[in-house]
Motif scaffolding. Structure first.
Motif, PDB file in Angstrom:
ATOM      1  N   GLY A  92       0.814  -1.209   0.000  1.00  0.00           N
ATOM      2  CA  GLY A  92       0.000   0.000   0.000  1.00  0.00           C
ATOM      3  C   GLY A  92       0.846   1.257   0.000  1.00  0.00           C
ATOM      4  N   ARG A  93       0.318   2.297  -0.624  1.00  0.00           N
ATOM      5  CA  ARG A  93       1.064   3.551  -0.733  1.00  0.00           C
ATOM      6  C   ARG A  93       0.579   4.612   0.241  1.00  0.00           C
ATOM      7  N   VAL A  94      -0.330   4.242   1.123  1.00  0.00           N
ATOM      8  CA  VAL A  94      -0.813   5.220   2.097  1.00  0.00           C
ATOM      9  C   VAL A  94       0.350   5.611   2.994  1.00  0.00           C
ATOM     10  N   ARG A  95       0.600   6.886   3.090  1.00  0.00           N
ATOM     11  CA  ARG A  95       1.718   7.380   3.901  1.00  0.00           C
ATOM     12  C   ARG A  95       1.314   7.446   5.371  1.00  0.00           C
ATOM     13  N   ILE A  96       2.125   6.828   6.180  1.00  0.00           N
ATOM     14  CA  ILE A  96       1.911   6.863   7.629  1.00  0.00           C
ATOM     15  C   ILE A  96       3.067   7.646   8.215  1.00  0.00           C
ATOM     16  N   THR A  97       2.758   8.777   8.820  1.00  0.00           N
ATOM     17  CA  THR A  97       3.836   9.651   9.282  1.00  0.00           C
ATOM     18  C   THR A  97       4.227   9.405  10.731  1.00  0.00           C
ATOM     19  N   GLN A  98       3.439   8.649  11.455  1.00  0.00           N
ATOM     20  CA  GLN A  98       3.790   8.374  12.849  1.00  0.00           C
ATOM     21  C   GLN A  98       3.892   6.863  13.057  1.00  0.00           C
ATOM     22  N   ASP A  99       4.523   6.481  14.152  1.00  0.00           N
ATOM     23  CA  ASP A  99       4.562   5.061  14.494  1.00  0.00           C
ATOM     24  C   ASP A  99       3.143   4.608  14.771  1.00  0.00           C
ATOM     25  N   ILE A 100       2.818   3.419  14.288  1.00  0.00           N
ATOM     26  CA  ILE A 100       1.481   2.907  14.540  1.00  0.00           C
ATOM     27  C   ILE A 100       1.576   1.672  15.422  1.00  0.00           C
ATOM     28  N   LYS A 101       0.564   1.493  16.219  1.00  0.00           N
ATOM     29  CA  LYS A 101       0.477   0.342  17.102  1.00  0.00           C
ATOM     30  C   LYS A 101      -0.992  -0.080  17.129  1.00  0.00           C
ATOM     31  N   PRO A 102      -1.398  -0.914  16.145  1.00  0.00           N
ATOM     32  CA  PRO A 102      -2.796  -1.329  16.095  1.00  0.00           C
ATOM     33  C   PRO A 102      -3.201  -2.029  17.389  1.00  0.00           C
ATOM     34  N   ILE A 103      -4.277  -1.573  17.993  1.00  0.00           N
ATOM     35  CA  ILE A 103      -4.666  -2.015  19.338  1.00  0.00           C
ATOM     36  C   ILE A 103      -4.933  -3.513  19.404  1.00  0.00           C
ATOM     37  N   LEU A 104      -5.780  -4.025  18.516  1.00  0.00           N
ATOM     38  CA  LEU A 104      -6.116  -5.447  18.574  1.00  0.00           C
ATOM     39  C   LEU A 104      -4.896  -6.317  18.253  1.00  0.00           C
TER      40      LEU A 104
END
Length: 150
Positions: free
Chosen positions: A107-119
């Motif tokens: 995927g090309r969606v830009r994520i600018t911060q660290d992510i931590k998916p809850i589930l």
């Protein structure tokens, strides 16, 4: 595919299996993938699954099925914006009691911060694993787990 369906699929495999404590993971995760096929096809997402044939404890398998379900749902919902080539890769390898799992999408969606998916984080805590997420080139989630005491 819902999380309930992932658990239901596990129960079908356990029912067919003589040993209720262990399950062959490649058959199970491929069944989880097959339950997503319509959604993948509707969204023009191709998949590459490379899963070793190995028996693992059924409770681990349940969490792996839930992880695969949640990661796939997240990719379908968030990863791909107006791109033609959409790919999800899943690899589970076992070598000398070390299980290595990698899930990625392009995927090309830009994520600018660290992510931590809850589930996903909660499932990983249940499995007692440390995972990494890399969003530099698509999305990649990976972990390793020692299964020698499993």
């Amino acid at each position: 595919m819902t999380k309930v369906e992932a658990i239901s699929t596990l129960h079908k495999h356990l029912y067919k299996n003589g040993d209720k404590k262990k399950i062959e993971i490649s058959n199970y995760l491929n069944d989880v993938k097959h339950s997503f096929l319509d959604v993948f096809n509707e969204n023009s997402i191709s998949t590459n699954f490379k899963i070793d044939t190995v028996e693992i404890p059924s409770d681990y398998a349940m969490y792996f099925g839930l992880l695969l379900t949640e990661l796939s749902i997240n990719s379908i919902k968030h990863a791909f914006n107006d791109q033609d080539n959409k790919v999800i890769n899943v690899e589970l390898r076992v070598k000398e009691n070390q299980l290595s799992f990698t899930y990625s999408d392009n995927g090309r969606v830009r994520i600018t911060q660290d992510i931590k998916p809850i589930l996903i984080d909660k499932i990983c805590r249940q499995l007692k694993i440390e995972y990494t997420i890399n969003t530099e080139n698509g999305f990649t989630f990976s972990f390793q787990k020692d299964i020698s005491n499993a």
